[in-house]
Design an enzyme around this catalytic site. Sequence first.
Site, short mmCIF file in Angstrom:
data_model
loop_
_atom_site.label_atom_id
_atom_site.label_comp_id
_atom_site.label_asym_id
_atom_site.label_seq_id
_atom_site.Cartn_x
_atom_site.Cartn_y
_atom_site.Cartn_z
N GLU A 181 34.49 63.67 22.05
CA GLU A 181 35.66 63.94 22.88
C GLU A 181 36.10 65.38 22.62
O GLU A 181 36.33 65.78 21.48
CB GLU A 181 36.80 62.96 22.52
CG GLU A 181 38.02 63.17 23.39
CD GLU A 181 38.98 61.98 23.38
OE1 GLU A 181 38.60 60.87 22.95
OE2 GLU A 181 40.14 62.18 23.81
N ARG A 182 36.18 66.15 23.69
CA ARG A 182 36.51 67.58 23.59
C ARG A 182 35.47 68.34 22.75
O ARG A 182 35.81 69.24 21.99
CB ARG A 182 37.90 67.83 23.01
CG ARG A 182 39.00 66.95 23.54
CD ARG A 182 39.29 67.17 24.98
NE ARG A 182 40.27 66.18 25.45
CZ ARG A 182 40.53 65.96 26.73
NH1 ARG A 182 39.88 66.62 27.67
NH2 ARG A 182 41.42 65.09 27.09
N ASN A 224 40.47 58.50 18.32
CA ASN A 224 40.47 57.37 19.27
C ASN A 224 39.31 56.48 18.82
O ASN A 224 38.22 56.51 19.38
CB ASN A 224 40.28 57.87 20.70
CG ASN A 224 41.45 58.73 21.13
OD1 ASN A 224 42.61 58.41 20.87
ND2 ASN A 224 41.17 59.86 21.77
N LYS A 301 45.38 57.06 14.25
CA LYS A 301 46.13 57.40 15.46
C LYS A 301 46.60 56.07 16.04
O LYS A 301 45.78 55.22 16.40
CB LYS A 301 45.23 58.14 16.45
CG LYS A 301 45.88 58.40 17.81
CD LYS A 301 44.94 59.19 18.74
CE LYS A 301 45.57 59.45 20.10
NZ LYS A 301 44.70 60.25 20.98
N GLU A 305 48.98 57.57 23.23
CA GLU A 305 47.99 57.71 24.31
C GLU A 305 47.20 56.42 24.52
O GLU A 305 45.97 56.43 24.64
CB GLU A 305 47.07 58.90 24.04
CG GLU A 305 47.84 60.20 23.93
CD GLU A 305 46.97 61.45 23.83
OE1 GLU A 305 45.88 61.38 23.27
OE2 GLU A 305 47.43 62.50 24.32
N ARG A 338 48.76 60.09 11.72
CA ARG A 338 49.06 61.23 12.62
C ARG A 338 50.43 61.08 13.27
O ARG A 338 50.79 60.00 13.76
CB ARG A 338 47.97 61.36 13.68
CG ARG A 338 46.62 61.69 13.05
CD ARG A 338 45.53 61.73 14.07
NE ARG A 338 45.47 62.98 14.80
CZ ARG A 338 45.47 63.08 16.12
NH1 ARG A 338 45.58 61.99 16.88
NH2 ARG A 338 45.36 64.24 16.71
N ARG A 355 59.06 65.43 25.59
CA ARG A 355 57.97 65.00 24.71
C ARG A 355 57.98 65.77 23.38
O ARG A 355 57.57 65.23 22.34
CB ARG A 355 56.63 65.22 25.43
CG ARG A 355 55.43 65.08 24.53
CD ARG A 355 54.16 65.14 25.32
NE ARG A 355 53.01 65.40 24.48
CZ ARG A 355 51.79 65.57 24.93
NH1 ARG A 355 51.55 65.53 26.24
NH2 ARG A 355 50.79 65.79 24.10
N ASP A 384 50.87 69.89 22.16
CA ASP A 384 49.47 69.51 21.96
C ASP A 384 48.56 70.74 22.04
O ASP A 384 47.89 70.93 23.06
CB ASP A 384 49.06 68.48 23.03
CG ASP A 384 47.70 67.87 22.76
OD1 ASP A 384 47.14 68.15 21.70
OD2 ASP A 384 47.21 67.12 23.62
N GLU A 406 47.81 69.89 11.22
CA GLU A 406 46.57 69.71 11.99
C GLU A 406 46.42 70.90 12.93
O GLU A 406 47.26 71.14 13.80
CB GLU A 406 46.64 68.40 12.78
CG GLU A 406 45.37 68.09 13.55
CD GLU A 406 45.44 66.76 14.30
OE1 GLU A 406 45.84 65.74 13.71
OE2 GLU A 406 45.10 66.75 15.50
N GLU A 412 40.12 73.34 22.89
CA GLU A 412 40.37 72.47 24.03
C GLU A 412 41.19 73.18 25.12
O GLU A 412 40.73 73.33 26.26
CB GLU A 412 41.10 71.22 23.56
CG GLU A 412 41.46 70.28 24.70
CD GLU A 412 42.27 69.08 24.23
OE1 GLU A 412 42.51 68.95 23.02
OE2 GLU A 412 42.67 68.28 25.08
N GLU A 530 45.90 84.28 26.25
CA GLU A 530 47.26 83.84 26.55
C GLU A 530 47.80 84.57 27.79
O GLU A 530 48.49 83.97 28.62
CB GLU A 530 48.16 84.14 25.34
CG GLU A 530 49.62 83.78 25.56
CD GLU A 530 50.50 84.19 24.37
OE1 GLU A 530 50.16 85.15 23.67
OE2 GLU A 530 51.54 83.52 24.17
#
Length: 707
Positions: A181-182, A224, A301, A305, A338, A355, A384, A406, A412, A530
Amino acid sequence: MLRFALGTTFVFLMAATAAAETGAEAWLRYSALSPQAAKTYQHLPRKLVRLGDSAVLKTAQQELVLGAAQILGETLRVSENSSPEDAIILGTLPRIRALAPALHPPQNLEPDGYWLKTAKIHGSECLVIGASTDRGVIYGVFALLGKIARGEAIADIDEVQQPFAPIRWVNQSDNLDGRIERGYGGPSIFFANGNVRSDLTRASAYARLLASVGINGCTINNVNAAPGILEDSFIAQVSHIADVFRPWGVQLSLSVDLSSPKVIGGLDTFDPLDPRVAEWWRKKVDEIYRHVPDFGGFVVKADSEGRLGPSTYGRTAADAANVIARALKPHGGVVFYRAFVYNHHLDWRDLKNDRAKAAYDNFHPLDGAFDDNVIVQIKNGPIDFQVREPASPLFAGLRRTNESIELQITQEYTGQQRHLCFLVPMWKEVLDFDMRVDSNSTPVKDIVAGRVFHRPVGGFVGVANVGMDANWLGSPLSMANLYGFGRLAWDPNLSAEKIIDDWTRLTFGADPLALKTITSLQLNSWHVYESYTGPLGAGTLTNIVGNHYDPGPESSEENGWGQWHRADHQGIGMDRTIATGTGYIGQYPPGVQELYESPANCPDNLLLFFHHVPYTYTLHSGKTVIQHVYDSHYDGADRVRDFIAQWKMLEGHVDDDRYRDILARLQYQAGEAIVWRDAICNWIYRLSGIPDQKARVPTASGLQGNR
Ligand code: GCV
């Protein structure tokens, strides 16, 4: 007096080699020094004495032999005895003290710390690589080889290195089917088709890379997590990965799904307060330690999500973390729980919803409720891994809880290894950010290392999705992020300049033009990225519901994910103030609140993270917000084009393979930067109706704006 190297600073190294380079060796190329440069190490002892028999010490010895052969063309003679002869001596401090009572090793060497020291022992000239643990000896060996590879003087060396924090881990996001993933560097090096790979050569090579920069733990599967990772038959397979990590001093850990006791354990519940669940975890952990005696622990986790978690039973994150922690405790394992817990079905119409508040809201009330082998793992920012975020207020919000930060090595939201984006300068801004706890100087790095609140354990975790691609991350220049993470985790006080200088010398050699150009490209790359993807702290304006890569500013709005920038016809930015906004700023200590609460104080680069302002609002820079957006996008695209021109000067100064590969990548990035520039400028013009003062952005009538 010993004279292993004649020079006092750097010596001239051979010009970049023209040999083919796949990038597989990364910064451990150990390319041969020129005969002239090698000569400066001619007094390096050729005998090597290893005091001890552990697998880790043997690895350290082999690495030193390999490095000396490749860099200096010298064969080190390995000897079990320490007869009076010049020697390099590897060992832990008690063994060194026994051998040489007259030596005075450092008193307070932390676990994994090391000491490089030239000394006369029984009349012979020796170089001691001593450490408090076997793992520290490996770190000392890599440090010594790095110095030699960079041509640094090691005469009269007397250097003590201590890790800043005990936790220096990476998390991989590998799935058991082999996909990551990613992941942008090919399939998993650990798993294929639902099993652990039979050939773990790459896993072993990865552990070597990690050890070379002081990383001591690796979580091998996706947060995940598939519950199947804890099936007994799978644990037996996982132990093979631990076997190839162990000689490098890298501890293995696993991400686990909290519902495992139910899904694979046959229970009708995974309620953390149910004694049957506690018993299930205890037995499972015991089983793991039977296969992997040096197992590190679990990453969790949950309630995030779509993952199941303790909220299913009305329990807290502390309840969930502690039931697992208690199973691990007798074995010395830890739980990384996490803090990335948030509701992704937030009502976007409610301007008070935010959020960014989630991690603090969820975890601050639990401060003190976690067992002492639980570490709450906090992403650097409250959303995130966006191209720019403020430091998470949760770092200052847990006084009685262990923490780790982290950081995401995987790019990503920062160009997916197709755009150049060296992240060390970004990480340093967060690590150095002063949280002003109790009005004292309390940088984030000190908090996570446990120094501010006197916590027993804590540190640094990097999400690093290396894959089967020869060059690990898909792009040779991205490897600076993996290297840089390790160096910062060991010593967050190192400068980005020092880290990239070291990395470039080891990865490309010391050709002066190559060194100057590559370090400058890397150091500028985050700001450039950026400037065309995420202006003024608005977040990365990418497709957040899709690939997290292409421009897609509209995808942030009108959904529950909460990555809102609130751009409308009047203005842009999230009002997170205490006075009129979501109140997020109130989660920081008062000194930080003062910095962010008023737009007049707030740094330009985070203005839109904290404030909703009209497009005509004037920044500290003197520009309006809208003109800044136009200018930064044009400037960013121009600067990437200029990267190409700079790179082209390096033809013949770096090997042809990497020269061509990187050139093609920069050319691609230059095109993408134009796509970004035009997409964002057109979008914001359509919203605001305010033309670009420099008339570069097409206006509604198709005419250019006012000049
Ligand atoms: C591995 C983001 C990423 C997910 C990632 C998640 C996390 O949402 O897009 O791929 O999951 O963060 O860190 O848990």
